[in-house]
Design a protein around this motif. Structure first.
Motif, PDB file in Angstrom:
ATOM      1  N   ALA A 228     -10.173  -7.879  -2.374  1.00  0.00           N
ATOM      2  CA  ALA A 228     -11.253  -7.149  -1.437  1.00  0.00           C
ATOM      3  C   ALA A 228     -10.584  -5.567  -1.124  1.00  0.00           C
ATOM      4  O   ALA A 228     -11.236  -4.461  -1.118  1.00  0.00           O
ATOM      5  CB  ALA A 228     -11.318  -7.623  -0.155  1.00  0.00           C
ATOM      6  N   GLY A 229      -9.265  -5.488  -0.795  1.00  0.00           N
ATOM      7  CA  GLY A 229      -8.751  -4.293  -0.485  1.00  0.00           C
ATOM      8  C   GLY A 229      -8.634  -3.443  -1.795  1.00  0.00           C
ATOM      9  O   GLY A 229      -8.709  -2.173  -1.555  1.00  0.00           O
ATOM     10  N   MET A 230      -8.641  -3.743  -2.884  1.00  0.00           N
ATOM     11  CA  MET A 230      -8.481  -3.039  -4.087  1.00  0.00           C
ATOM     12  C   MET A 230     -10.130  -2.411  -4.077  1.00  0.00           C
ATOM     13  O   MET A 230     -10.152  -1.327  -4.716  1.00  0.00           O
ATOM     14  CB  MET A 230      -8.542  -3.900  -5.436  1.00  0.00           C
TER      15      MET A 230
ATOM     16  N   PRO B 215      -4.656  -4.966   1.954  1.00  0.00           N
ATOM     17  CA  PRO B 215      -3.761  -4.721   1.033  1.00  0.00           C
ATOM     18  C   PRO B 215      -4.372  -4.413  -0.438  1.00  0.00           C
ATOM     19  O   PRO B 215      -5.320  -5.011  -0.822  1.00  0.00           O
ATOM     20  CB  PRO B 215      -3.161  -6.166   1.067  1.00  0.00           C
ATOM     21  N   LEU B 216      -3.899  -3.432  -1.276  1.00  0.00           N
ATOM     22  CA  LEU B 216      -4.376  -2.830  -2.233  1.00  0.00           C
ATOM     23  C   LEU B 216      -4.398  -3.938  -3.429  1.00  0.00           C
ATOM     24  O   LEU B 216      -4.848  -4.001  -4.507  1.00  0.00           O
ATOM     25  CB  LEU B 216      -3.952  -1.601  -2.799  1.00  0.00           C
TER      26      LEU B 216
ATOM     27  N   GLY C  99      -3.276   4.478 -14.139  1.00  0.00           N
ATOM     28  CA  GLY C  99      -2.335   5.051 -15.404  1.00  0.00           C
ATOM     29  C   GLY C  99      -2.454   3.856 -16.577  1.00  0.00           C
ATOM     30  O   GLY C  99      -2.746   4.064 -17.526  1.00  0.00           O
ATOM     31  N   ILE C 100      -2.355   2.719 -15.834  1.00  0.00           N
ATOM     32  CA  ILE C 100      -2.269   1.431 -16.481  1.00  0.00           C
ATOM     33  C   ILE C 100      -3.782   1.212 -17.231  1.00  0.00           C
ATOM     34  O   ILE C 100      -3.775   1.069 -18.531  1.00  0.00           O
ATOM     35  CB  ILE C 100      -1.929   0.324 -15.819  1.00  0.00           C
ATOM     36  N   GLN C 101      -4.835   1.408 -16.713  1.00  0.00           N
ATOM     37  CA  GLN C 101      -6.074   1.167 -17.061  1.00  0.00           C
ATOM     38  C   GLN C 101      -6.695   2.524 -17.863  1.00  0.00           C
ATOM     39  O   GLN C 101      -7.349   2.050 -18.642  1.00  0.00           O
ATOM     40  CB  GLN C 101      -7.040   1.066 -15.827  1.00  0.00           C
ATOM     41  N   LYS C 102      -5.898   3.512 -17.892  1.00  0.00           N
ATOM     42  CA  LYS C 102      -6.234   4.501 -18.648  1.00  0.00           C
ATOM     43  C   LYS C 102      -6.108   4.172 -20.086  1.00  0.00           C
ATOM     44  O   LYS C 102      -6.422   4.669 -21.253  1.00  0.00           O
ATOM     45  CB  LYS C 102      -5.724   5.976 -18.198  1.00  0.00           C
ATOM     46  N   LEU C 103      -4.965   3.356 -20.329  1.00  0.00           N
ATOM     47  CA  LEU C 103      -4.440   3.026 -21.611  1.00  0.00           C
ATOM     48  C   LEU C 103      -5.294   1.508 -22.066  1.00  0.00           C
ATOM     49  O   LEU C 103      -4.853   1.366 -23.252  1.00  0.00           O
ATOM     50  CB  LEU C 103      -2.963   2.509 -21.577  1.00  0.00           C
TER      51      LEU C 103
ATOM     52  N   ASN D 196       0.799  -1.333   0.151  1.00  0.00           N
ATOM     53  CA  ASN D 196       0.048  -0.076   0.122  1.00  0.00           C
ATOM     54  C   ASN D 196       0.867   1.146  -0.021  1.00  0.00           C
ATOM     55  O   ASN D 196       1.587   1.424   0.782  1.00  0.00           O
ATOM     56  CB  ASN D 196      -0.799   0.222   1.276  1.00  0.00           C
ATOM     57  N   CYS D 197       0.817   2.183  -0.834  1.00  0.00           N
ATOM     58  CA  CYS D 197       1.268   3.444  -1.020  1.00  0.00           C
ATOM     59  C   CYS D 197       0.318   4.236  -1.936  1.00  0.00           C
ATOM     60  O   CYS D 197      -0.357   3.742  -2.849  1.00  0.00           O
ATOM     61  CB  CYS D 197       2.485   3.497  -1.223  1.00  0.00           C
ATOM     62  N   PRO D 198       0.384   5.610  -1.990  1.00  0.00           N
ATOM     63  CA  PRO D 198      -0.261   6.314  -3.076  1.00  0.00           C
ATOM     64  C   PRO D 198       0.322   5.760  -4.711  1.00  0.00           C
ATOM     65  O   PRO D 198      -0.511   5.953  -5.686  1.00  0.00           O
ATOM     66  CB  PRO D 198       0.156   7.825  -2.814  1.00  0.00           C
ATOM     67  N   GLN D 199       1.426   5.511  -4.791  1.00  0.00           N
ATOM     68  CA  GLN D 199       2.017   5.202  -5.902  1.00  0.00           C
ATOM     69  C   GLN D 199       1.298   4.279  -6.581  1.00  0.00           C
ATOM     70  O   GLN D 199       1.158   3.866  -7.891  1.00  0.00           O
ATOM     71  CB  GLN D 199       3.521   4.913  -5.910  1.00  0.00           C
ATOM     72  N   TYR D 200       0.828   2.985  -5.716  1.00  0.00           N
ATOM     73  CA  TYR D 200       0.196   1.861  -6.365  1.00  0.00           C
ATOM     74  C   TYR D 200      -1.150   2.400  -6.900  1.00  0.00           C
ATOM     75  O   TYR D 200      -1.389   2.180  -8.131  1.00  0.00           O
ATOM     76  CB  TYR D 200      -0.330   1.036  -5.025  1.00  0.00           C
ATOM     77  N   VAL D 201      -1.851   3.409  -6.474  1.00  0.00           N
ATOM     78  CA  VAL D 201      -3.088   4.031  -7.080  1.00  0.00           C
ATOM     79  C   VAL D 201      -2.899   4.633  -8.334  1.00  0.00           C
ATOM     80  O   VAL D 201      -3.484   4.512  -9.222  1.00  0.00           O
ATOM     81  CB  VAL D 201      -3.697   5.025  -5.988  1.00  0.00           C
TER      82      VAL D 201
END
Length: 535
Positions: free
Chosen positions: A241-243, A236-237, A80-84, A70-75
């Motif tokens: 469930a965490g996601m 956990p992201l 970013g990946i899904q925008k593509l 978990n961290c902001p970079q994960y989000v």
């Protein structure tokens, strides 16, 4: 089927992020130990990452691996990946060499985003996979100078540059190009979360924009997550469930999330008190640990109103829920849901005004469930035990490159879960166990073949079989039966366990090892784990 009333209509969740960035640009999306990341920043940074990936040649349908906690970079990376239109594939940060190599190779992934502290594992697999581009980030990169709440020691470690890799946030600062705008469809696969399914080695469950949006609405409705909600995101992201709770519900609702790297009972108390957290998705042992913190009464938890909770290790009972309510100043806690990776989880939810203890809640609107006889496939009446099967807009499209496994699990639109349960006349589901051989260790899914495949890599091991045995704390733990090679010499159980700790995630490591001259097997040589369990 009745049209589903999504708050911004049917579109990918990253478009919800874009809309919130326009409507409430300065609102905090994620609070990382006191460092606030606004909706504008999150949208901009994920755009920049999408542009960077596109410049590297990543396109719609490609797979990108996330290997961090978990961290902001994960989000940022996730969206970013899904925008593509590329697919996110989370790896557990507990993975060791063989586990990471298996998933990266199975995906054919060329890009990975990881914590810098995990690079040694990547280095071990890099030459054996198609990985070409490695983004590293440090958990300390976005920490404020004066954190507002307790920070784990591993989050404070400064970033360590690694030659031949890219610094994620540093790279994004240099991006000037706008991200591309590919033609996207709600049925595009944008998440590959690995699960053991019903048989065999872990498989990538292919989930779509529509799967994510539908189950996010279910979870947000069940948990009453709205624009004014402040959530505490600890699960956990990288776990489905965490996601769902930590990323999707936050962005769908335009809420604010206080994001913690991992569970720490003191940090939970501090975060709820300081940031007036209103909603927390937890597992039962977390609640117990928080109540045992010395001087916990110093902190005010009166802002906390809703606490969906999952029973792992400790069962959430009505007495425990009442104890938590009294401790937290009236907060309601209840069993969160039943679900699995193949359905993007949250197939049931507990109505807050009609909790039925001992069940996993009631079917969510739009989710159909049939209980069928495992042998005949006949649909069973309410109250009878059988296999849980599910159908909804959350159902996955199948397993990545595994058509036979897909056909076994996904039949005529129904997911055959391999789980035992019963459904009452009011639509409440009771989960009673697993037909399949998956082992649940502290809530983590472990499939025997996965552990066995690693155990036989030990130079002294000729054959191995793994089963789960009951454990009061973890639900189940791993018991391994090992046949040694004739020239193995003296090998102790402690030797196998110690080696395993270096080769696999901690929850997969056998707690006990039994040596055998041979293992029970069929005439075709298939090990009969059933006989080992019966012993």
């Amino acid at each position: 089927m009745t049209a589903i009333a999504y708050s911004q209509g049917e579109k990918p969740l990253h478009e919800y992020l874009r809309q919130h960035a326009r409507n409430q640009p300065d609102k905090c999306a994620y609070n990382w130990y006191g460092r606030e990341l606004s909706y504008r920043e999150l949208d901009d940074l994920s755009d920049r990452f999408a542009a960077k990936l596109a410049a590297l040649g990543v396109k719609k349908g490609d797979r990108v691996v996330l290997f961090l906690s978990n961290c902001p970079q994960y989000v940022i990376a996730h969206f970013g990946i899904q925008k593509l239109g590329a697919a996110v594939s989370p790896c557990s940060p507990l993975f060791k060499q063989h586990e990471l190599e298996y998933q990266v190779s199975d995906l054919g992934a060329e890009v990975i985003v990881a914590a810098d502290t995990l690079y040694p594992v990547i280095e071990q697999v890099r030459a054996k996979t198609r990985l070409r581009h490695i983004f590293l980030t440090s958990y300390s990169d976005l920490l404020p100078e004066q954190p507002a709440i307790e920070v784990p020691a591993e989050v404070r470690v400064p970033r360590q540059p690694v030659p031949g890799t890219m610094d994620l946030l540093g790279t994004l600062a240099d991006v000037k190009e706008a991200p591309p705008s590919p033609q996207l469809d709600m049925d595009d696969v944008v998440l590959l979360t690995y699960t053991s399914g019903t048989t065999g080695m872990p498989k990538g469950a292919m989930l779509t924009y529509r799967n994510a949006l539908f189950k996010t609405l279910c979870a947000a409705s069940a948990g009453a997550v709205g624009n004014d909600t402040v959530t505490l995101a600890i699960a956990p992201l990288y776990h489905i469930a965490g996601m769902l709770m930590g990323i999707n519900c936050t962005i769908y609702s335009g809420a604010s999330a206080v994001l913690l790297h991992r569970f720490d009972p003191l940090a939970v108390l501090q975060a709820i008190d300081r940031y007036r957290v209103s909603h927390w998705y937890s597992i039962a042992p977390m609640n117990v640990a928080v109540m045992q913190v010395p001087e916990a009464r110093r902190y005010s938890l009166t802002s906390l109103k809703i606490n969906p909770c999952t029973s792992f290790g400790i069962t959430l009972t009505e007495p425990l829920a009442n104890q938590w309510r009294d401790f937290a100043g009236g907060c309601q806690t209840f069993e969160a849901a039943y679900g699995l990776s193949e359905t993007h989880t949250c197939d049931t939810g507990t109505p807050r005004d009609a909790v039925r203890w001992g069940t996993q809640g009631r079917l969510m609107p739009g989710v159909e469930c049939r209980i069928v006889d495992k042998d005949s496939g006949a649909v069973l009446p309410p109250g009878e035990m059988g296999e849980i099967t599910l159908r909804s807009p959350g159902n996955f499209k199948g397993y990545w490159n595994k058509p036979e496994a897909t056909a076994a699990t996904l039949r005529d639109g129904w997911v055959y879960t391999g789980d035992m349960g019963k459904l009452d006349e009011d639509g409440y589901l009771t989960f009673s166990g697993r037909f399949k051989e998956m082992i649940k260790v502290s809530g983590y899914s472990v499939f025997p073949e996965e552990v066995e495949t690693i155990l036989v890599k030990h130079p002294a091991v000729r054959q191995a079989a793994v089963i789960g045995v009951p454990d009061a704390t973890k639900g189940e733990v791993i018991k391994a039966f090992v046949v040694l090679k004739p020239d193995a010499g003296e090998v102790r159980a402690e030797d196998i366990i110690g080696w395993s700790r270096e080769q696999m995630a901690a929850y997969k490591v056998p707690k006990m090892v039994v040596f055998r001259g041979e293992l029970p097997a069929t005439g075709a040589g298939k090990v009969l784990r059933r006989l080992l369990r019966e012993e």
